[in-house]
Structures are given as structure tokens and as C-alpha cells.
Design a protein around this motif. Structure first.
Motif, short mmCIF file in Angstrom:
data_model
loop_
_atom_site.label_atom_id
_atom_site.label_comp_id
_atom_site.label_asym_id
_atom_site.label_seq_id
_atom_site.Cartn_x
_atom_site.Cartn_y
_atom_site.Cartn_z
N VAL A 2 8.06 61.40 -11.08
CA VAL A 2 7.54 60.56 -10.00
C VAL A 2 8.63 59.60 -9.52
O VAL A 2 9.27 58.92 -10.33
CB VAL A 2 6.32 59.74 -10.49
N PHE A 3 8.83 59.54 -8.21
CA PHE A 3 9.85 58.62 -7.67
C PHE A 3 9.40 58.08 -6.32
O PHE A 3 8.56 58.66 -5.64
CB PHE A 3 11.21 59.30 -7.55
N GLY A 4 9.97 56.93 -5.96
CA GLY A 4 9.56 56.22 -4.76
C GLY A 4 10.40 56.55 -3.56
O GLY A 4 11.06 57.60 -3.50
N GLY A 5 10.41 55.62 -2.58
CA GLY A 5 11.05 55.89 -1.31
C GLY A 5 12.25 55.02 -1.03
O GLY A 5 13.03 54.70 -1.94
N SER A 6 12.36 54.58 0.21
CA SER A 6 13.58 53.91 0.66
C SER A 6 13.76 52.52 0.08
O SER A 6 14.82 51.92 0.25
CB SER A 6 13.59 53.83 2.19
N GLY A 7 12.75 51.98 -0.59
CA GLY A 7 12.91 50.68 -1.22
C GLY A 7 13.82 50.71 -2.43
O GLY A 7 14.39 49.69 -2.83
N GLY A 8 13.96 51.90 -3.03
CA GLY A 8 14.82 52.03 -4.20
C GLY A 8 14.25 51.36 -5.43
O GLY A 8 13.13 50.83 -5.42
N GLY A 9 15.00 51.38 -6.50
CA GLY A 9 14.58 50.77 -7.75
C GLY A 9 13.53 51.60 -8.47
O GLY A 9 13.21 52.73 -8.07
N LEU A 10 13.00 51.03 -9.53
CA LEU A 10 12.00 51.72 -10.34
C LEU A 10 10.63 51.19 -9.93
O LEU A 10 10.11 50.24 -10.50
CB LEU A 10 12.27 51.47 -11.83
N THR A 11 10.01 51.83 -8.95
CA THR A 11 8.78 51.33 -8.35
C THR A 11 7.55 52.16 -8.69
O THR A 11 6.45 51.81 -8.28
CB THR A 11 8.91 51.28 -6.82
N THR A 12 7.73 53.25 -9.42
CA THR A 12 6.60 54.16 -9.66
C THR A 12 6.12 54.14 -11.11
O THR A 12 5.42 55.06 -11.53
CB THR A 12 6.99 55.60 -9.27
N SER A 13 6.46 53.09 -11.84
CA SER A 13 6.07 53.04 -13.25
C SER A 13 4.56 53.07 -13.44
O SER A 13 4.05 53.79 -14.30
CB SER A 13 6.66 51.79 -13.92
N MET A 14 3.83 52.29 -12.63
CA MET A 14 2.38 52.25 -12.79
C MET A 14 1.75 53.59 -12.44
O MET A 14 0.84 54.06 -13.14
CB MET A 14 1.79 51.14 -11.92
N ALA A 15 2.23 54.22 -11.38
CA ALA A 15 1.69 55.52 -10.99
C ALA A 15 1.93 56.56 -12.08
O ALA A 15 1.03 57.34 -12.43
CB ALA A 15 2.33 55.98 -9.68
N ALA A 16 3.13 56.57 -12.65
CA ALA A 16 3.44 57.52 -13.71
C ALA A 16 2.65 57.22 -14.97
O ALA A 16 2.15 58.14 -15.64
CB ALA A 16 4.94 57.50 -14.01
N TYR B 104 16.41 56.36 -8.37
CA TYR B 104 17.58 57.16 -7.99
C TYR B 104 18.61 56.36 -7.19
O TYR B 104 19.69 56.86 -6.90
CB TYR B 104 17.17 58.44 -7.25
N PHE B 105 18.28 55.13 -6.84
CA PHE B 105 19.28 54.19 -6.32
C PHE B 105 18.72 52.78 -6.44
O PHE B 105 17.54 52.59 -6.72
CB PHE B 105 19.68 54.54 -4.87
N LYS B 106 19.59 51.81 -6.24
CA LYS B 106 19.26 50.39 -6.37
C LYS B 106 18.71 50.06 -7.76
O LYS B 106 17.68 49.42 -7.93
CB LYS B 106 18.28 49.94 -5.28
N ALA B 107 19.45 50.51 -8.77
CA ALA B 107 19.15 50.20 -10.16
C ALA B 107 20.48 50.20 -10.91
O ALA B 107 21.45 50.84 -10.46
CB ALA B 107 18.19 51.22 -10.77
N PRO B 108 20.58 49.48 -12.02
CA PRO B 108 21.85 49.41 -12.76
C PRO B 108 22.40 50.80 -13.09
O PRO B 108 21.69 51.67 -13.57
CB PRO B 108 21.47 48.65 -14.04
N GLY B 109 23.69 50.98 -12.80
CA GLY B 109 24.34 52.25 -13.10
C GLY B 109 24.14 53.33 -12.06
O GLY B 109 24.66 54.44 -12.22
N LEU B 110 23.40 53.03 -10.99
CA LEU B 110 23.12 54.00 -9.94
C LEU B 110 23.67 53.49 -8.61
O LEU B 110 23.99 52.30 -8.48
CB LEU B 110 21.61 54.23 -9.81
N PRO B 111 23.77 54.37 -7.59
CA PRO B 111 24.15 53.88 -6.26
C PRO B 111 23.21 52.78 -5.81
O PRO B 111 22.01 52.80 -6.12
CB PRO B 111 24.03 55.13 -5.38
N GLN B 112 23.73 51.84 -5.07
CA GLN B 112 22.90 50.71 -4.65
C GLN B 112 22.25 50.92 -3.28
O GLN B 112 21.43 50.11 -2.85
CB GLN B 112 23.74 49.44 -4.64
N THR B 113 22.61 52.00 -2.61
CA THR B 113 22.02 52.31 -1.32
C THR B 113 21.65 53.79 -1.28
O THR B 113 22.09 54.58 -2.13
CB THR B 113 22.99 52.00 -0.16
#
Length: 429
Positions: A192-206, A221-230
Motif C-alpha cells: 500500500v502506498f500513497g500519492g504526491s504528498g510523499g512520506g509514509l501516509t498509508t500506515s493506518m490503511a495497511a 517511495y519519496f520524501k522520507a529519510p534515505g529516499l528521494p525528497q521529490t
């Protein structure tokens, strides 16, 4: 005669006092007699499940206010209200239209999901209540309490879901893995993954999917430590690493591993299914695009890469066009997907024309005589937020919908319906 009239007026005063006292007593008795009963079913349920609340024994036609209150982990009280008119049988239920309060109209989930903290309080607790909470319900008539009850809203952790945090140091994946504590055999797994907001936003859904028995991995997949920021040059192979990790879990059926994304994540889910049909056994795409869109915020760059090469995308001027002329290379080849597809869109989507995209996807699948089941859900009164495909959106307000489209009641009803159909799809795998 004047003297007799004055005497009559003097004698009338205590009589009036007595009558007023009796009237006041009768009013008090009437108020005291409003002792209704409130039934709640079930008394404990996951936060994404509906609860039936009915109040009986009210005066027919009485204006009745239902209030829901819960305390967060900081001791702050969240609340919501709804005003109803009792039926001729003296009943009020959440299936009736609210006449005012935190919401209006028919919204059976509104009282429990629209609770808000006092102004200035942090709004994040209610969005991810993984441990659950108690809600006190109160019915009042004329300012006096007539009935009360308590309902337990269970979070995923409370029903035994186990969380394992994955960070880039562990295989390069940033996400949270959620596994049911007790699983009868192997079950379908969902990335499960989110959209253009980035970060880890789907924890509750998962986590909620895991609470229903389906192992899930919420992925950033982006905007999180160790990942692309955009959202630029994101390798699709990154998702494949997460898929392989999920497939390797003991409770996951390796023949049924699906991807679920919303908005730009829905676009990614379709791309993964089309380019890796041997690894993706089904696609769930909420408010997706039928074409590859450019990166964000720099639209001159590509969003996705495959085998180190950028995937062709539409130009910024063609944004929002399901079938831009001369850009067939940017159209996602959804006919290559190797399993069931679930699509959802909101007809009042203000972010992009998700229903036009869903129509284009469905038409392409029909043209290629797609062999697997396809479900396309269209919701008239919902906007972009139906893309989360979860029945739990705490803190949803009219203001929150301003840039996304739809009504509160319409969006919540759509989310609940889409969530039910998602669970049914997973159960059928």
C-alpha cells in the motif's frame, strides 16, 4: 364594587403563584420523564466498521441532540454533535438525517468519525489511533441528558496486528509491515502506498487491512529519510523489492500479492501491474491516472524510471487529458496486468479528472478483451479523497474537502463502499 375588585385582585395573586408553581412542577416532571434507552451494536468494533446507534423512549417529534466524546492520548477531549427529530415512535438513529451540528444530512458514520478537538489542539491523534479508544455517547432533550452509552473503537494493535518498521538500512525499504497476530493459513498480501504528498501516509490503511486478516506493507517511495525528497526519477524496481519482502512473509500467499495506490500512487500501481505481471497478482488503484504524468514539483523531469530509463510522460500542458493526441507512449498499458483490477473515482474530484481516467482505463481493457475481473467504482458525491479506499478518515471536515471535492457525507459513504468492495476482492483471491 371597587373595594370588592381590589380584594379579588389581592386574592388572585396567591392563586396565580400556585398555578405557576404547579405548571413549573409539571414541566419539571415532563423533563424528568424523558428517560430513554440507547442501544449500540456492536459495542466494540474496528474503527473502519459501522456502528448502529438507536435511542428509544423519546417524546415524539422532540429535538434530540446526540453527542460523541473521546479522549486522546494527551487527555484532550474530541467531540462531535448531531441534531435529530424523534420519530412518531419516539426513536432516533444515526440512519436519520442530521439537522445540524458537526454535519447535516444522512451520514451514519458522521458522529463517530467527525469528532474534533478544541481549536488549537493537535489534530493527528484521531487520524492514526492504532491502539483504539472509547467513545461516550449521550442523547439529550431540552438540554437534559436522556440516555447514554459507550462504544469501543478498536485499533489494529488492539486486535493483535503486529507492526514491524522497515527503514533504508534494512534492504533499502522505508515502510511499516503489518501482520495479523493469528492467521488461518496463507492470505493475500497488499503493498500500500500513497500519492504526491510523499512520506509514509498509508500506515493506518495497511494496518486495518492486516486487522481484517490480510498482511500488508505500507510503503514510502519519496520524501522520507534515505529516499528521494521529490517525485522525480523513482525506480519502479524499488517497489519490487518491497513486493518480494512482503511475498516472503510466512502468512502471505505468494500467488496473491496485490498493489494498492491512490492518486499518483494509483498511477504507480497500474505501472507496476503492467510492467511486472509475474510479480503483481492484482491492482487496486484509487483515483488513478490512465497516463504517465511528469514529475513534481519540477514537471520538466520524469516521475518514474524502469531499468534506469525514464518512462515517457505527457507534457505539463496535457495534464488531465486521459488520451492526449500523439502521446500513446505515455498511456499505461493496463492490458498487460496479470490479475484483478479495482478502480475507484469521485465525480467531484477537484485534483484531476479521475473518473475520465477510470473510463479511459476501462475502455482500453475492454478493447483488449482483458481476461481478469475488473471493477470500476464511480461515486457521484465524492472527490479525490475516495482514492484512499479506506473507511476511516478521522477529522474529515468541509474545509478539508475544499481542494479535493465532494461532500463530507458523500465522501464518507463512498469510502465505506469502496473499502467493503476492497475487502471482498481480497477475500475472493
Amino acid at each position: 364594587m371597587a373595594g370588592h375588585a381590589g380584594l379579588w385582585r389581592v386574592r388572585q395573586i396567591p392563586v396565580l403563584i400556585v398555578l405557576l408553581a404547579v405548571a413549573a412542577g409539571l414541566t419539571g416532571c415532563t423533563r424528568d420523564r424523558v428517560k430513554a434507552s440507547m442501544s449500540v451494536s456492536p459495542q466494540a468494533a474496528l474503527v473502519d466498521q459501522p456502528v448502529a446507534v438507536t435511542v428509544r423512549g423519546l417524546p415524539a417529534g422532540s429535538q434530540t441532540t446526540l453527542t460523541a466524546r473521546a479522549r486522546d492520548t494527551d487527555g484532550i477531549t474530541w467531540s462531535a454533535t448531531a441534531q435529530f427529530k424523534a420519530t412518531s415512535a419516539g426513536e432516533v438513529s444515526l440512519d436519520q438525517p442530521s439537522l445540524g451540528g458537526s454535519y447535516t444530512g444522512v451520514n451514519p458514520r458522521g458522529l463517530l468519525t467527525l469528532m474534533a478537538p478544541p481549536p488549537g489542539s493537535a489534530p493527528d491523534w484521531f487520524l492514526y489511533p492504532e491502539a483504539g479508544y472509547d467513545v461516550t455517547l449521550q442523547a439529550s432533550v431540552g438540554g437534559s441528558m436522556a440516555a447514554t452509552a459507550t462504544v469501543r473503537r478498536q485499533g489494529p494493535v488492539e486486535v493483535g496486528v503486529v507492526e514491524q518498521r522497515l527503514r533504508p538500512a534494512k534492504g533499502g525499504i522505508y515502510g511499516n509491515l503489518y501482520l495479523p497476530k493469528h492467521s488461518a493459513g496463507r492470505r493475500p498480501g497488499v503493498l500500500v502506498f500513497g500519492g504526491s504528498g510523499g512520506g509514509l501516509t498509508t500506515s493506518m490503511a495497511a494496518a486495518l487491512l492486516a486487522a481484517h486478516g490480510f498482511p500488508s506493507l505500507a510503503l514510502a517511495y519519496f520524501k522520507a529519510p534515505g529516499l528521494p525528497q521529490t517525485l522525480h526519477t523513482i525506480p519502479l524496481e524499488y517497489f519490487i523489492g518491497a513486493l518480494k519482502l512482503l511475498r516472503a512473509q510466512p502468512g502471505v500467499d505468494p500467488r496473491h500479492v496485490l498493489v494498492a495506490g491512490e492518486s499518483r500512487g494509483g498511477e504507480a500501481a497500474l505501472l507496476l501491474g503492467a510492467h511486472f505481471p509475474q510479480l503483481v497478482n492484482g491492482v487496486i488503484a484509487g483515483v488513478p491516472s490512465s497516463v504517465v504524468n511528469p514529475g513534481l514539483p519540477d514537471t520538466s523531469r520524469q516521475a518514474w524510471t524502469l531499468s534506469g530509463r525514464p518512462l515517457p510522460a505527457v507534457s505539463p500542458s496535457e495534464f488531465g487529458q486521459p488520451n492526449p493526441p500523439g502521446q500513446q507512449r505515455a498511456v499505461i498499458p493496463v492490458e498487460r496486468i496479470g490479475g484483478s483490477i479495482l478502480l475507484a473515482c469521485g465525480q467531484q474530484d477537484l485534483v484531476w479528472p479521475s473518473c475520465a481516467y477510470v473510463d479511459a482505463i476501462s475502455a482500453r481493457l475492454r478493447a483488449h478483451r482483458f481476461a481478469h475481473p475488473v471493477t470500476a467504482l464511480r461515486y457521484r458525491d465524492a472527490g479525490h479523497l475516495v482514492g484512499g479506499l479506506t473507511a476511516y478518515y478521522g477529522g474529515l471536515t468541509d474545509d478539508a474537502l475544499t481542494s479535493f471535492g465532494g461532500t463530507v457525507a458523500g465522501t464518507q459513504a463512498a469510502q465505506a463502499d469502496a473499502h467493503t468492495k476492497l475487502l471482498a476482492l481480497l477475500a475472493s483471491q
